[in-house]
Write a protein that holds these residues in place. Structure first.
Motif, short mmCIF file in Angstrom:
data_model
loop_
_atom_site.label_atom_id
_atom_site.label_comp_id
_atom_site.label_asym_id
_atom_site.label_seq_id
_atom_site.Cartn_x
_atom_site.Cartn_y
_atom_site.Cartn_z
N THR A 163 35.63 38.38 36.40
CA THR A 163 36.67 38.81 37.32
C THR A 163 36.10 39.75 38.37
O THR A 163 36.40 39.65 39.56
CB THR A 163 37.80 39.51 36.53
N ARG A 164 35.22 40.64 37.90
CA ARG A 164 34.63 41.60 38.84
C ARG A 164 33.83 40.87 39.92
O ARG A 164 33.93 41.17 41.11
CB ARG A 164 33.73 42.57 38.06
N ILE A 165 33.03 39.86 39.51
CA ILE A 165 32.15 39.19 40.46
C ILE A 165 32.91 38.22 41.36
O ILE A 165 32.72 38.19 42.57
CB ILE A 165 30.99 38.48 39.73
N THR A 166 33.80 37.42 40.74
CA THR A 166 34.44 36.37 41.54
C THR A 166 35.72 36.83 42.21
O THR A 166 36.17 36.22 43.18
CB THR A 166 34.83 35.17 40.65
N GLY A 167 36.32 37.90 41.68
CA GLY A 167 37.59 38.34 42.25
C GLY A 167 38.80 37.64 41.64
O GLY A 167 39.93 37.99 41.94
N TYR A 168 38.56 36.65 40.78
CA TYR A 168 39.67 35.92 40.17
C TYR A 168 40.06 36.56 38.83
O TYR A 168 39.18 36.84 38.01
CB TYR A 168 39.28 34.47 39.89
N SER A 169 41.36 36.74 38.60
CA SER A 169 41.81 37.25 37.31
C SER A 169 41.84 36.11 36.30
O SER A 169 41.72 34.94 36.68
CB SER A 169 43.20 37.85 37.45
N VAL A 170 42.00 36.45 35.03
CA VAL A 170 41.99 35.43 33.98
C VAL A 170 43.06 34.35 34.22
O VAL A 170 42.75 33.17 34.26
CB VAL A 170 42.13 36.08 32.59
N PRO A 171 44.33 34.75 34.43
CA PRO A 171 45.34 33.70 34.61
C PRO A 171 45.07 32.80 35.82
O PRO A 171 45.44 31.63 35.82
CB PRO A 171 46.65 34.48 34.83
#
Ligand code: C2E
Ligand code: MG
Ligand code: MG
Length: 687
Positions: A163-171
């Motif tokens: 999440t930190r690297i890609t900016g995407y959250s789990v959901p």
């Protein structure tokens, strides 16, 4: 065992046997905890034999002295049974985790009489659970992003670093495929190779450019693995990656420091040597010339000394920019140090080209350099060495260019000089030629000669090629072979080309007005004339001179067809649409193939003189001329042979079906009046 039947001795024995067969250890004890039975499983688990264990208090199996199961026992007595995990010690001292299940044994009256305990070693199970907990800690705490997908590449799990690297959250990523992150930077072949390796070896590692949620594209170092089940079927893929933007940036910086001059950003001496070594190897394989230009700035030192290094640095940066701006992409420019620069030119077809570049570099310094509102002027002395004449290795070429630079300084100080005297003479000649050519147009020194083109069947003059001449005030008539290349290199060809087209049309108009029959006047175009504006210009020209398009023909060469083919075809179509004919000059010296030529609206192929000279004696040339003629016939093109000097050549070409002939056999290029006289006479030629 039932509470009602009192077991006989056999039954007890049988029970013992059964207990022994139970894998688990089974221990019975009385209510005070003294062991009353001890099966094989217990022997195996603890290492004590039944004889050693029976009669002792069960406490001796506890791992720690103060392990206190009493609370458990109370709870047990209240609830009648319970399973728990306990720590026990083997005979050899080793402590292990066991699952303990206790049941109450009752006597005939149903009163509690003892306990039966089932124990099994759960160290492994606990270790596995421990491992899982550990793994999930690592998964969560890892600095590297981890992504797990199922066999269909649907994401099933990602960690916080992801999440930190890609900016995407789990959901946001659950159930998505990694294609969501694609940057578009890698082609299908890249991924095909990756999958091939992954499926063959179960593993792939490399660099991938992906896109973050905010759209930014970034490089990552990624390891991808597949997980297979017992039957070999892939169940999951996992990938572990790092954002390597910073690392790449640092690598880039290190590379830059090692090979580039920190002040100007130009290659440094070490990169320069490498590049030139490389190019020299390349140049040795081809017939091209190379050249090194050693540049030493004039009047730089006083700027540095009086205004300070800060200003000096800015001057050098500005000069580096100017030099770079006036060179082509393939040329190399480097700062050797101080106020010395060096330029390497390769792929140059003429050695004289180096002089043109030296001139350009000096011109680049003409405008004053303005720093902090101050106008500063520097100049340069440039020394030139030429590959392969002067030397064939970088070191020699650099040394000789340096020597030449000192000579330039003596004559200049702002000047250039070749190392070789012969080149210096040529350079001077060329410079003189160039400056007088500039004036030739305004001084009306150019003129056209017309060489008749003759039809083979009846010897009728059907046209003429307009050939430019320069009547030099001192040197007399200069042939185009001498000044057209200079004009092409200096850009003067544009003005000359315009002049020729204009002059040819003006002449045609005069002949038309004089009542002469329509005669095709062919004008040679250079590559620079052949640009998008041409069809429009030709159209206007014909209109202005009120000329039918049949009066004009344009001769182009094969090389002009080779680049920007679509644009060229469009342009040629536009010219053809005007009614102006197009012929392909010097045909056979390029690389045109039959299928290639089909695409261009060409009327006439012009067999190059080099194939005509040796016919009919040379069988190769005869074959080539023959092939060109039959090819032209197939394409329904007209075909003309240039440079026909002998009756033998004419006879041979005529026998092959060549339509037209041009050459000294009939007539050299003639001044306009002479050609006009010839037209008036209606003279026909016969060999
Ligand atoms: P080109 O277009 O192939 O012109 C034919 C050349 O062959 C002319 O040389 C002509 O005088 C010469 N020639 C004609 N018949 C014979 C012959 O029987 N034997 C021999 N040995 N030579 C013959 P010229 O006039 O010196 O022109 C040389 C080249 O200069 C031309 O080759 C053309 O490429 C270029 N050129 C001439 N005029 C112009 C022009 O106005 N514009 C441009 N861009 N190029 C021109
Ligand atoms: Mg020509
Ligand atoms: Mg020609």
């Amino acid at each position: 065992m039932s509470d009602t039947d009192l077991p006989d001795i056999h039954a007890l024995h049988r029970q013992e046997q059964i207990l022994d067969h139970i894998h688990e250890s089974v221990i019975t004890m009385d209510l005070a905890g003294f062991i009353t039975s001890w099966n094989r499983g217990a022997e195996k688990l603890f290492g004590y034999s039944a004889a050693e264990a029976i009669g002792r208090n069960v406490l001796f199996l506890y791992a720690d002295e103060n392990d206190d199961d009493s609370s458990f026992e109370d709870a047990f007595l209240e609830h009648g049974g319970r399973e728990m995990e306990v720590r026990r010690r083997r005979k050899n001292g080793e402590v292990f985790w066991a699952s303990l299940q206790l049941s109450l044994l009752r006597d005939d009256d149903g009163e509690p009489a003892g306990l039966i305990g089932f124990l099994s070693d759960i160290t492994e199970r606990r270790n596995a659970a421990e491992m899982l907990r550990l793994h999930s800690r690592i998964f969560d705490a890892s600095d590297e992003a981890i992504m797990i997908t199922d066999a269909q590449e649907r994401i099933v799990s990602v960690n916080p670093a992801f999440t930190r690297i890609t900016g995407y959250s789990v959901p946001e990523v659950m159930g998505e495929t990694p294609r969501k992150f694609s940057s578009g930077r890698h082609d299908a072949a890249f991924f095909a190779a990756m999958w091939k390796k992954l499926l063959e070896t179960g593993y792939w590692q490399g660099e991938i450019w992906d896109r973050r949620k905010d759209g930014e594209i970034y490089p990552k170092w990624i390891s991808i693995g597949s997980v297979r089940d017992a039957s070999g079927e892939v169940t999951h893929y996992f990938s572990i990656f790092n954002d390597i933007t910073d690392r790449k940036r640092a690598e880039g910086r290190i590379h830059h420091l090692a090979f580039f001059d920190a002040l100007t950003g130009l290659p440094n001496r070490s990169l320069f040597n490498r590049l030139v070594d490389q190019s020299l190897i390349e140049a040795a394989r081809t017939d091209l010339y190379g050249s090194l230009l050693f540049i030493d700035l004039n009047r730089f030192k006083p700027i540095n000394d009086t205004l300070g290094h800060g200003v000096g640095d800015k001057v050098l940066q500005e000069i580096a920019n100017r030099f770079r701006a006036c060179l082509r992409g393939a040329d190399v420019v480097c700062r050797l140090g101080g106020d010395e620069f060096v330029v390497a030119l390769f792929d140059i077809t003429s050695r004289d080209h180096a002089a043109t570049v030296a001139q350009k570099l000096m011109t680049a310094l003409d405008d004053p350099i303005i720093i902090d509102g101050r106008e500063l002027k520097v100049g340069a002395a440039i020394g030139i060495s030429v590959f392969p004449e002067d030397g064939t290795d970088t070191e020699t070429l650099l040394r000789l260019a340096d020597i030449a630079m000192y000579r330039a300084k003596q004559t200049g100080p702002d000047a250039f000089a070749f190392f070789s005297e012969e080149m210096n003479r040529r350079a001077v000649d060329r410079l003189t030629l160039e400056s007088s050519l500039r004036r030739a147009i305004e001084r009306n020194e150019l003129l056209l000669h017309y060489q008749p083109k003759v039809r083979t069947v009846d010897g009728v003059v059907i046209g003429a090629e307009a050939l430019v001449r320069w009547r030099h005030p001192e040197r007399g008539m200069i042939p185009p072979g001498e000044f057209i290349p200079v004009a092409e290199e200096t850009g003067l060809i544009v003005q000359i080309g315009n002049w020729v087209l204009e002059a040819a049309c003006r002449q045609a108009r005069q002949w038309k007005d004089a009542g002469l029959p329509v005669t095709r006047i062919a004008v040679n175009l250079s590559a620079r004339d052949f640009s998008t504006g041409l069809p429009g210009r030709v159209g206007q020209l014909l209109a202005r001179h009120e000329l039918d398009a049949a009066w004009l023909e344009l001769e182009i060469t094969e090389s002009m067809l080779m680049h920007n083919t679509d644009k060229v075809i469009t342009m040629m179509d536009e010219i053809a649409a005007l009614g102006v004919s197009l012929s392909l000059d010097d045909f056979g010296t390029g690389y045109s193939s039959l299928s290639y030529l089909k695409r261009f609206p060409i009327d006439t192929l012009k067999i190059d003189r080099s194939f005509v000279i040796n016919i009919p004696g040379d069988s190769n040339d005869c074959a080539i001329a023959g092939a060109i003629i039959s090819m032209a016939k197939q394409l329904k093109h007209n075909v003309i042979a240039e440079g026909v000097e002998s009756a033998d050549q004419l006879a041979f070409l005529t026998s092959l079906g060549c339509d037209e002939i041009q050459g000294y056999l009939f007539s050299p290029p003639l001044p306009a009046e002479k050609f006009e006289a010839l037209l008036r006479e209606g003279k026909t030629f016969s060999a």
